[in-house]
Scaffold this active site. Structure first.
Site: not given
Ligand code: CP
Ligand code: NVA
Length: 304
Positions: A132, A259
């Site tokens: 990411q 993200c």
């Molecule tokens: N940003 C991200 O990793 O999204 P997902 O959890 O949908 O893979």
């Molecule tokens: N910080 C979040 C990011 C998701 C892509 C999690 O770990 O749930």
């Protein structure tokens, strides 16, 4: 072994080359890539947590590179009923060319990598999210130019993404202001590592202070997947919501990054995430191009 555990565990220069390769792939457009660099190769994608972007972008990336991907929910594997990581890693190496894993505990990913004879890629752990952050740096640079010497403000939880932003600040030489509540700081070992590298990282509890002149304001969910440690997230984080008022203190052309998945009305207002400063859809798209770069490097040792 060409593992991607974190961007700071890569050889010098590789993170920048991954960005250049992703840009090249993006310019090639969608569909099967010329030369099908991963023809006949297979990636396993093991998930201990849900995913939309990571799963789909990796699967499409393998297809467009000429290979294929297998989605594996860890609970439906024998791992889910006690087969060891070590045995799983040894078996997977007999069939596959790479493993992408989303693990609840970073240690599980490290254990997989230590027993694997094929590349292992971190598809998010409780500690970090390197794929990411590469997509995020690519997105920043597409929208605002080189990230070196720029100022990024992270607002909210000191979570896996915050940790990866710290790694990135050291590797790509930009300044990072982090505003997070007491008790929600990023990982202390990663902070110490950054300090040992003389990185320009400032941690504060005051979001207004953190965003002053920032080129981008970045946030993420208040509650990460599998994190049960926050009793009342609204109380802890309400002053860390990213809204238009916060942007008044940032650079005029500051962009908004996240993200995803996002929670409108919690970490960000609808105005901001759905407004003109937001580059969140570019970030999501760039996951695909970055995954192609990571996969062609890890599996076929190909970089531009
Ligand atoms: N940003 C991200 O990793 O999204 P997902 O959890 O949908 O893979
Ligand atoms: N910080 C979040 C990011 C998701 C892509 C999690 O770990 O749930």
């Amino acid at each position: 072994m060409r593992n991607l555990i974190d961007i700071n565990s890569l050889e010098n220069g590789i993170p920048r080359k991954l960005l250049d390769t992703a840009k090249f792939y993006k310019n090639q457009g969608r569909g099967l890539l010329e030369g099908a660099p991963l023809l006949g190769r297979t990636l396993a994608m093991i998930f201990e947590k849900p995913s939309t972007r990571t799963r789909i972008s990796f699967e499409v990336a393998m297809t467009e590179l000429g290979g294929s991907a297998i989605y594996l929910d860890s609970k439906s594997m024998q791992m889910g009923r006690g087969e060891t990581i070590q045995d799983t890693a040894k078996v997977l190496g007999r069939y596959l060319d790479g493993i992408m894993m989303r693990a609840s505990k970073h240690e599980t990913l490290l254990e997989m990598a230590s027993h694997s004879n094929i590349p292992v890629i971190n598809g998010l752990t409780n500690l970090s999210h390197p794929c990411q952050i590469l997509a995020d740096i690519m997105t920043f640079e597409e929208n605002r130019g080189l990230i070196e010497d720029r100022l990024i403000a992270w607002i909210g939880d000191g979570n896996n993404m915050a940790n990866s932003w710290i790694h990135a600040a050291c590797i790509f030489n930009f300044s990072l202001n982090i505003a997070c509540p007491k008790g929600r700081l990023p990982n202390p070992n990663i902070i110490s590592w950054a300090e040992s590298k003389n990185a320009n990282i400032n941690i504060t509890e005051d979001p207004l202070n953190a965003v002053k002149n920032a080129d981008a304001i970045v946030t993420d969910t208040w509650v990460s997947m599998g994190d049960n440690s926050i009793k009342n997230p609204k109380k802890v984080f309400s002053k860390y919501q990213v809204d238009e008022k916060l942007f008044k203190n940032a650079a005029k052309d500051a962009i908004f990054m996240h993200c995803l998945p996002a929670h409108r009305g919690e970490e960000v207002t609808k105005d901001v995430i759905d407004g003109p400063r937001s580059v969140v859809w570019d970030e999501a798209e760039n996951r695909l191009h970055i995954q192609k770069a990571i996969l062609s490097w890890a599996i076929a040792d190909k970089l531009i």
